[in-house]
Design a protein around this motif. Structure first.
Motif, PDB file in Angstrom:
ATOM      1  N   UNK A  59     -20.025 -10.339 -33.051  1.00 50.16           N
ATOM      2  CA  UNK A  59     -21.371 -10.184 -32.500  1.00 50.16           C
ATOM      3  C   UNK A  59     -21.964  -8.856 -32.964  1.00 50.16           C
ATOM      4  N   UNK A  60     -23.040  -8.876 -33.738  1.00 47.38           N
ATOM      5  CA  UNK A  60     -23.639  -7.631 -34.218  1.00 47.38           C
ATOM      6  C   UNK A  60     -24.077  -6.690 -33.106  1.00 47.38           C
ATOM      7  N   UNK A  61     -24.329  -7.217 -31.921  1.00 46.89           N
ATOM      8  CA  UNK A  61     -24.736  -6.360 -30.801  1.00 46.89           C
ATOM      9  C   UNK A  61     -23.642  -5.356 -30.438  1.00 46.89           C
ATOM     10  N   UNK A  62     -22.395  -5.670 -30.800  1.00 41.99           N
ATOM     11  CA  UNK A  62     -21.279  -4.786 -30.479  1.00 41.99           C
ATOM     12  C   UNK A  62     -20.968  -3.789 -31.588  1.00 41.99           C
ATOM     13  N   UNK A 274     -17.467  -1.261 -28.607  1.00 42.39           N
ATOM     14  CA  UNK A 274     -17.782  -2.188 -27.527  1.00 42.39           C
ATOM     15  C   UNK A 274     -16.918  -3.451 -27.551  1.00 42.39           C
ATOM     16  N   UNK A 275     -16.531  -3.907 -28.740  1.00 37.62           N
ATOM     17  CA  UNK A 275     -15.654  -5.081 -28.810  1.00 37.62           C
ATOM     18  C   UNK A 275     -14.303  -4.793 -28.164  1.00 37.62           C
ATOM     19  N   UNK A 276     -13.817  -3.556 -28.298  1.00 30.00           N
ATOM     20  CA  UNK A 276     -12.564  -3.170 -27.642  1.00 30.00           C
ATOM     21  C   UNK A 276     -12.750  -3.134 -26.127  1.00 30.00           C
ATOM     22  N   UNK A 277     -13.919  -2.683 -25.673  1.00 30.31           N
ATOM     23  CA  UNK A 277     -14.189  -2.708 -24.229  1.00 30.31           C
ATOM     24  C   UNK A 277     -14.156  -4.139 -23.688  1.00 30.31           C
ATOM     25  N   UNK A 278     -14.744  -5.058 -24.419  1.00 36.66           N
ATOM     26  CA  UNK A 278     -14.748  -6.462 -23.993  1.00 36.66           C
ATOM     27  C   UNK A 278     -13.322  -7.012 -23.958  1.00 36.66           C
TER      28      UNK A 278
END
Length: 388
Positions: A59-62, A274-278
Protein backbone atom coordinates in the motif's frame (compact mmCIF):
# COMPACT_ATOMS: atom_id res chain seq x y z
CA UNK A 1 41.65 13.56 11.13
CA UNK A 2 39.06 15.34 13.29
CA UNK A 3 39.20 14.11 16.88
CA UNK A 4 36.14 12.30 18.20
CA UNK A 5 34.14 13.62 21.17
CA UNK A 6 35.06 12.86 24.77
CA UNK A 7 31.68 11.15 25.12
CA UNK A 8 32.51 8.75 22.32
CA UNK A 9 35.90 8.06 23.86
CA UNK A 10 34.22 7.17 27.16
CA UNK A 11 32.18 4.42 25.56
CA UNK A 12 33.47 0.90 26.17
CA UNK A 13 33.83 -1.39 23.13
CA UNK A 14 30.38 -2.70 22.24
CA UNK A 15 30.48 -6.30 23.38
CA UNK A 16 28.34 -7.88 20.67
CA UNK A 17 30.18 -6.09 17.86
CA UNK A 18 33.45 -7.63 19.01
CA UNK A 19 31.87 -11.09 19.27
CA UNK A 20 30.51 -10.68 15.74
CA UNK A 21 33.99 -9.81 14.46
CA UNK A 22 35.49 -12.95 15.98
CA UNK A 23 32.67 -15.11 14.65
CA UNK A 24 33.11 -13.79 11.12
CA UNK A 25 36.82 -14.57 11.17
CA UNK A 26 36.23 -18.19 12.16
CA UNK A 27 33.35 -18.67 9.72
CA UNK A 28 35.54 -17.39 6.90
CA UNK A 29 37.92 -20.23 7.79
CA UNK A 30 35.07 -22.71 7.29
CA UNK A 31 34.75 -23.58 11.00
CA UNK A 32 31.40 -24.92 12.22
CA UNK A 33 30.38 -22.60 15.07
CA UNK A 34 27.57 -23.27 17.53
CA UNK A 35 26.33 -19.79 18.37
CA UNK A 36 24.99 -19.40 21.92
CA UNK A 37 26.15 -15.80 22.09
CA UNK A 38 23.79 -12.98 21.14
CA UNK A 39 20.15 -13.27 22.18
CA UNK A 40 18.64 -13.34 18.70
CA UNK A 41 15.81 -15.89 18.29
CA UNK A 42 16.54 -18.53 15.67
CA UNK A 43 12.87 -19.32 15.00
CA UNK A 44 10.94 -17.35 12.36
CA UNK A 45 8.40 -14.62 12.96
CA UNK A 46 4.87 -16.15 13.00
CA UNK A 47 3.41 -16.39 9.50
CA UNK A 48 0.33 -14.22 10.08
CA UNK A 49 2.59 -11.31 11.09
CA UNK A 50 4.73 -11.70 7.97
CA UNK A 51 1.62 -11.86 5.80
CA UNK A 52 0.25 -8.64 7.33
CA UNK A 53 3.57 -6.88 6.67
CA UNK A 54 3.54 -8.08 3.07
CA UNK A 55 0.03 -6.74 2.51
CA UNK A 56 0.78 -3.41 4.19
CA UNK A 57 4.02 -2.93 2.26
CA UNK A 58 2.04 -3.06 -1.00
CA UNK A 59 0.00 0.00 0.00
CA UNK A 60 1.66 3.26 -1.10
CA UNK A 61 -0.02 5.05 1.81
CA UNK A 62 2.43 3.24 4.10
CA UNK A 63 5.51 4.40 2.21
CA UNK A 64 5.48 7.93 3.64
CA UNK A 65 6.90 9.28 6.90
CA UNK A 66 5.22 7.72 9.90
CA UNK A 67 3.85 9.84 12.72
CA UNK A 68 6.23 10.23 15.66
CA UNK A 69 3.53 9.08 18.07
CA UNK A 70 2.90 5.99 15.99
CA UNK A 71 -0.42 4.92 14.53
CA UNK A 72 -3.37 5.38 16.85
CA UNK A 73 -4.39 1.81 16.02
CA UNK A 74 -1.01 0.55 17.28
CA UNK A 75 -1.27 2.50 20.51
CA UNK A 76 -4.76 1.10 21.05
CA UNK A 77 -3.50 -2.44 20.36
CA UNK A 78 -0.73 -1.95 22.93
CA UNK A 79 -3.26 -0.63 25.43
CA UNK A 80 -5.57 -3.64 24.94
CA UNK A 81 -2.66 -6.10 25.17
CA UNK A 82 -1.47 -4.46 28.37
CA UNK A 83 -4.94 -4.63 29.94
CA UNK A 84 -5.35 -8.29 29.00
CA UNK A 85 -1.84 -9.30 30.11
CA UNK A 86 -1.31 -7.24 33.26
CA UNK A 87 -4.69 -5.77 34.16
CA UNK A 88 -3.25 -2.28 33.72
CA UNK A 89 -5.22 0.38 31.85
CA UNK A 90 -3.11 2.79 29.77
CA UNK A 91 -4.24 5.92 27.97
CA UNK A 92 -3.15 5.30 24.36
CA UNK A 93 -2.90 9.05 23.71
CA UNK A 94 -0.69 10.09 26.63
CA UNK A 95 0.83 7.00 28.26
CA UNK A 96 2.21 5.02 25.30
CA UNK A 97 5.13 5.89 23.00
CA UNK A 98 5.93 3.43 20.17
CA UNK A 99 9.66 2.92 19.64
CA UNK A 100 12.00 1.72 16.90
CA UNK A 101 12.77 -1.20 19.20
CA UNK A 102 12.92 -0.72 22.98
CA UNK A 103 16.71 -0.29 22.76
CA UNK A 104 16.46 3.18 21.20
CA UNK A 105 14.00 4.35 23.85
CA UNK A 106 16.14 3.01 26.68
CA UNK A 107 19.25 4.69 25.26
CA UNK A 108 17.43 7.99 24.65
CA UNK A 109 15.94 8.34 28.15
CA UNK A 110 19.05 10.07 29.57
CA UNK A 111 18.86 12.67 26.76
CA UNK A 112 15.45 13.64 28.12
CA UNK A 113 16.43 13.86 31.80
CA UNK A 114 20.18 13.84 32.44
CA UNK A 115 22.33 16.97 32.48
CA UNK A 116 26.13 16.69 32.23
CA UNK A 117 27.53 15.39 35.50
CA UNK A 118 24.23 13.94 36.74
CA UNK A 119 23.91 10.23 37.42
CA UNK A 120 21.83 7.21 36.54
CA UNK A 121 21.66 4.12 38.75
CA UNK A 122 22.47 1.11 36.59
CA UNK A 123 22.52 -2.61 37.47
CA UNK A 124 25.85 -4.36 36.97
CA UNK A 125 25.92 -6.66 35.02
CA UNK A 126 23.39 -5.18 32.60
CA UNK A 127 22.22 -4.65 29.04
CA UNK A 128 24.87 -2.19 27.76
CA UNK A 129 22.59 0.69 26.55
CA UNK A 130 21.71 1.63 30.14
CA UNK A 131 25.31 2.75 30.58
CA UNK A 132 26.13 3.90 27.08
CA UNK A 133 22.97 5.99 26.79
CA UNK A 134 23.95 7.73 30.01
CA UNK A 135 27.49 8.41 28.79
CA UNK A 136 26.28 9.80 25.46
CA UNK A 137 24.03 12.22 27.36
CA UNK A 138 27.02 13.44 29.38
CA UNK A 139 25.91 11.63 32.52
CA UNK A 140 27.63 9.25 34.90
CA UNK A 141 26.39 5.65 35.26
CA UNK A 142 26.62 4.44 38.86
CA UNK A 143 26.86 0.65 39.13
CA UNK A 144 24.52 -1.30 41.40
CA UNK A 145 26.14 -4.77 41.68
CA UNK A 146 23.95 -7.84 41.17
CA UNK A 147 25.15 -10.80 43.23
CA UNK A 148 23.83 -14.32 43.53
CA UNK A 149 23.66 -13.94 47.33
CA UNK A 150 21.09 -11.17 46.84
CA UNK A 151 19.12 -13.03 44.13
CA UNK A 152 20.65 -10.67 41.54
CA UNK A 153 18.65 -7.73 42.91
CA UNK A 154 20.36 -4.37 43.62
CA UNK A 155 20.96 -3.66 47.30
CA UNK A 156 19.37 -0.21 47.42
CA UNK A 157 20.60 0.42 50.96
CA UNK A 158 24.22 0.39 49.81
CA UNK A 159 23.87 3.29 47.38
CA UNK A 160 25.78 6.26 48.75
CA UNK A 161 23.87 9.42 49.69
CA UNK A 162 26.27 11.53 47.64
CA UNK A 163 25.33 9.50 44.54
CA UNK A 164 21.62 9.68 45.25
CA UNK A 165 21.77 13.47 45.37
CA UNK A 166 23.06 13.46 41.78
CA UNK A 167 20.91 10.61 40.43
CA UNK A 168 17.72 11.11 38.42
CA UNK A 169 17.05 7.73 36.78
CA UNK A 170 17.24 4.13 38.01
CA UNK A 171 17.27 1.33 35.43
CA UNK A 172 15.88 -2.09 36.35
CA UNK A 173 15.38 -5.11 34.12
CA UNK A 174 13.36 -8.20 35.07
CA UNK A 175 13.25 -10.91 33.93
CA UNK A 176 16.91 -10.03 33.79
CA UNK A 177 19.43 -10.00 30.99
CA UNK A 178 22.05 -11.43 31.44
CA UNK A 179 21.37 -13.31 34.70
CA UNK A 180 17.90 -14.72 33.96
CA UNK A 181 16.84 -13.62 37.46
CA UNK A 182 13.25 -12.70 38.28
CA UNK A 183 11.97 -9.99 40.62
CA UNK A 184 9.36 -10.50 43.38
CA UNK A 185 6.59 -7.91 43.65
CA UNK A 186 7.51 -7.00 47.22
CA UNK A 187 10.92 -5.87 45.97
CA UNK A 188 9.24 -3.68 43.37
CA UNK A 189 7.24 -2.14 46.20
CA UNK A 190 10.53 -1.28 47.91
CA UNK A 191 11.75 0.28 44.66
CA UNK A 192 8.71 2.57 44.52
CA UNK A 193 9.31 3.80 48.08
CA UNK A 194 13.02 4.26 47.34
CA UNK A 195 12.34 6.18 44.12
CA UNK A 196 9.77 8.42 45.79
CA UNK A 197 12.11 9.22 48.67
CA UNK A 198 15.01 10.06 46.35
CA UNK A 199 13.05 11.71 43.52
CA UNK A 200 14.02 9.11 40.91
CA UNK A 201 12.33 8.03 37.69
CA UNK A 202 12.22 4.23 37.41
CA UNK A 203 13.04 2.94 33.90
CA UNK A 204 11.85 -0.66 33.90
CA UNK A 205 12.96 -2.86 31.01
CA UNK A 206 10.46 -5.70 30.59
CA UNK A 207 11.61 -7.00 27.19
CA UNK A 208 11.61 -10.63 28.46
CA UNK A 209 8.31 -10.57 30.34
CA UNK A 210 6.74 -13.22 28.10
CA UNK A 211 9.59 -15.76 28.16
CA UNK A 212 9.15 -17.81 31.32
CA UNK A 213 9.08 -21.41 32.57
CA UNK A 214 7.91 -23.63 35.41
CA UNK A 215 4.54 -21.81 35.71
CA UNK A 216 6.25 -18.46 36.42
CA UNK A 217 4.60 -15.31 35.02
CA UNK A 218 6.47 -12.01 35.24
CA UNK A 219 4.64 -8.98 36.67
CA UNK A 220 4.63 -5.50 35.21
CA UNK A 221 6.15 -2.70 37.29
CA UNK A 222 3.04 -0.68 36.46
CA UNK A 223 0.81 -3.19 38.28
CA UNK A 224 1.98 -1.82 41.63
CA UNK A 225 0.28 1.06 43.43
CA UNK A 226 2.12 4.34 42.94
CA UNK A 227 4.22 3.07 40.03
CA UNK A 228 2.55 5.35 37.48
CA UNK A 229 3.73 8.41 39.46
CA UNK A 230 7.40 7.63 38.93
CA UNK A 231 7.84 4.81 36.43
CA UNK A 232 8.14 4.16 32.70
CA UNK A 233 8.22 0.61 31.35
CA UNK A 234 9.80 -0.65 28.12
CA UNK A 235 8.45 -3.53 26.07
CA UNK A 236 9.46 -5.02 22.76
CA UNK A 237 8.02 -7.32 20.13
CA UNK A 238 11.56 -8.57 19.41
CA UNK A 239 11.82 -11.54 21.72
CA UNK A 240 8.12 -12.22 22.29
CA UNK A 241 7.30 -12.64 18.58
CA UNK A 242 10.76 -13.34 17.11
CA UNK A 243 10.86 -9.87 15.54
CA UNK A 244 14.35 -8.65 16.49
CA UNK A 245 15.15 -7.27 13.05
CA UNK A 246 11.79 -5.55 12.67
CA UNK A 247 12.62 -2.88 15.29
CA UNK A 248 9.36 -2.21 17.06
CA UNK A 249 8.60 -1.76 20.75
CA UNK A 250 7.17 0.84 23.10
CA UNK A 251 7.51 2.76 26.34
CA UNK A 252 4.53 3.29 28.61
CA UNK A 253 3.61 4.64 32.02
CA UNK A 254 4.13 8.08 33.53
CA UNK A 255 2.75 10.52 30.96
CA UNK A 256 5.36 13.24 31.66
CA UNK A 257 8.18 10.75 31.12
CA UNK A 258 6.49 9.38 27.99
CA UNK A 259 6.10 12.93 26.62
CA UNK A 260 9.74 13.78 27.37
CA UNK A 261 10.95 10.68 25.53
CA UNK A 262 8.62 11.53 22.66
CA UNK A 263 10.13 15.01 22.42
CA UNK A 264 13.62 13.51 22.07
CA UNK A 265 12.38 11.15 19.36
CA UNK A 266 10.68 13.96 17.43
CA UNK A 267 14.07 15.59 17.04
CA UNK A 268 15.97 12.39 16.18
CA UNK A 269 13.81 10.05 14.10
CA UNK A 270 10.69 10.01 11.93
CA UNK A 271 8.85 7.06 13.41
CA UNK A 272 8.47 3.35 12.67
CA UNK A 273 7.82 2.24 9.07
CA UNK A 274 4.02 2.12 8.99
CA UNK A 275 3.84 -1.37 7.46
CA UNK A 276 5.85 -2.65 10.45
CA UNK A 277 3.39 -0.92 12.79
CA UNK A 278 0.51 -2.70 11.07
CA UNK A 279 2.37 -6.00 11.45
CA UNK A 280 2.90 -5.15 15.12
CA UNK A 281 -0.85 -4.75 15.56
CA UNK A 282 -1.29 -8.21 14.04
CA UNK A 283 1.22 -9.61 16.55
CA UNK A 284 -0.52 -8.08 19.56
CA UNK A 285 -4.09 -8.82 18.46
CA UNK A 286 -3.54 -12.20 16.79
CA UNK A 287 -3.30 -15.75 18.12
CA UNK A 288 -0.95 -15.81 21.12
CA UNK A 289 -0.36 -19.58 21.03
CA UNK A 290 3.07 -18.82 19.54
CA UNK A 291 4.27 -17.60 22.95
CA UNK A 292 3.52 -20.89 24.72
CA UNK A 293 5.07 -22.81 21.85
CA UNK A 294 8.29 -20.79 22.03
CA UNK A 295 8.45 -21.11 25.82
CA UNK A 296 8.24 -24.89 25.51
CA UNK A 297 11.09 -24.79 22.98
CA UNK A 298 13.25 -22.58 25.20
CA UNK A 299 12.47 -24.65 28.28
CA UNK A 300 13.59 -27.81 26.48
CA UNK A 301 16.80 -26.12 25.39
CA UNK A 302 17.43 -24.82 28.91
CA UNK A 303 17.00 -28.28 30.39
CA UNK A 304 19.17 -29.80 27.67
CA UNK A 305 22.07 -27.43 28.35
CA UNK A 306 21.90 -27.34 32.14
CA UNK A 307 21.42 -31.10 32.53
CA UNK A 308 24.15 -31.80 30.00
CA UNK A 309 26.66 -29.56 31.75
CA UNK A 310 25.71 -31.01 35.14
CA UNK A 311 26.62 -34.46 33.85
CA UNK A 312 30.17 -33.27 33.27
CA UNK A 313 30.34 -31.71 36.75
CA UNK A 314 29.35 -28.11 35.99
CA UNK A 315 26.59 -27.07 38.40
CA UNK A 316 24.26 -24.36 37.10
CA UNK A 317 20.89 -23.08 38.34
CA UNK A 318 17.98 -23.27 35.92
CA UNK A 319 16.52 -19.82 35.19
CA UNK A 320 12.77 -19.27 35.52
CA UNK A 321 12.69 -16.77 32.68
CA UNK A 322 14.50 -15.34 29.62
CA UNK A 323 16.33 -17.57 27.15
CA UNK A 324 19.67 -17.11 28.92
CA UNK A 325 21.66 -19.37 31.21
CA UNK A 326 24.00 -17.41 33.52
CA UNK A 327 26.67 -19.91 34.41
CA UNK A 328 29.41 -19.48 37.02
CA UNK A 329 32.78 -20.30 35.53
CA UNK A 330 33.78 -23.95 35.97
CA UNK A 331 36.45 -24.89 38.48
CA UNK A 332 39.92 -23.80 37.38
CA UNK A 333 38.68 -20.88 35.26
CA UNK A 334 39.18 -17.34 36.58
CA UNK A 335 38.55 -15.02 33.63
CA UNK A 336 35.26 -14.90 31.73
CA UNK A 337 36.98 -13.40 28.69
CA UNK A 338 39.65 -16.09 28.65
CA UNK A 339 37.07 -18.83 29.10
CA UNK A 340 34.85 -17.43 26.32
CA UNK A 341 37.94 -17.35 24.11
CA UNK A 342 38.71 -20.98 25.05
CA UNK A 343 35.15 -22.03 24.16
CA UNK A 344 35.34 -20.18 20.86
CA UNK A 345 38.77 -21.36 19.74
CA UNK A 346 38.87 -24.90 21.14
CA UNK A 347 35.20 -25.94 21.21
CA UNK A 348 33.94 -23.58 18.48
CA UNK A 349 31.09 -22.59 20.79
CA UNK A 350 30.11 -18.92 21.03
CA UNK A 351 29.20 -17.68 24.52
CA UNK A 352 29.34 -14.22 26.07
CA UNK A 353 31.84 -13.36 28.83
CA UNK A 354 30.07 -12.08 31.92
CA UNK A 355 32.47 -9.18 32.43
CA UNK A 356 31.26 -7.77 29.11
CA UNK A 357 28.02 -6.84 30.89
CA UNK A 358 29.83 -5.14 33.79
CA UNK A 359 32.49 -5.64 36.44
CA UNK A 360 30.15 -7.68 38.67
CA UNK A 361 29.61 -10.08 35.77
CA UNK A 362 33.15 -11.40 36.10
CA UNK A 363 33.13 -15.04 37.11
CA UNK A 364 30.19 -15.88 34.81
CA UNK A 365 29.50 -16.80 31.22
CA UNK A 366 26.17 -16.30 29.42
CA UNK A 367 24.67 -18.87 27.08
CA UNK A 368 21.73 -17.86 24.85
CA UNK A 369 19.23 -20.61 24.08
CA UNK A 370 18.99 -19.64 20.43
CA UNK A 371 20.08 -22.89 18.81
CA UNK A 372 18.28 -26.19 18.30
CA UNK A 373 18.49 -28.89 20.99
CA UNK A 374 20.66 -31.13 18.83
CA UNK A 375 23.14 -28.27 18.43
CA UNK A 376 23.07 -27.62 22.17
CA UNK A 377 23.83 -31.31 22.79
CA UNK A 378 26.74 -31.04 20.39
CA UNK A 379 27.92 -27.89 22.22
CA UNK A 380 27.85 -29.76 25.54
CA UNK A 381 29.93 -32.56 24.04
CA UNK A 382 32.47 -30.10 22.67
CA UNK A 383 32.69 -28.36 26.05
CA UNK A 384 33.08 -31.73 27.78
CA UNK A 385 36.14 -32.48 25.67
CA UNK A 386 37.96 -29.28 26.66
CA UNK A 387 37.01 -29.45 30.35
CA UNK A 388 37.80 -33.10 31.00
Amino acid sequence: MIETSERLKRLPPYLFAEIDRQKRQLKEQGIDLIDLGIGDPDQPTPGHIIEKLSQAAQDPANHRYALDLGMKELRWAISKWYKARFGVKLDPDTEIQPLIGSKEGIAHMPLAFINPGEATLVPDPCYPPYKTGTILAGGIPYNMPLYRDNAFLPDLKKIEASILRRAKLIYLNYPNNPTGAVCPEDYLGMVIKFARKNNLLVCYDAAYSEISFDSYRAPSFLQLDGSRDLGIEFHSLSKTYNMTGWRIGWACGNKEAVAALGKVKTNIDSGIFQAVQIAGIAALEGDQAHIDRMNKIYEGRRDCLVSGLERIGWKIEKPKATFYVWAPLPKGQNSSIDFAKLLLEKANVVATPGVGFGVAGEGYIRFAMTAREERIKEAVERIRKILI
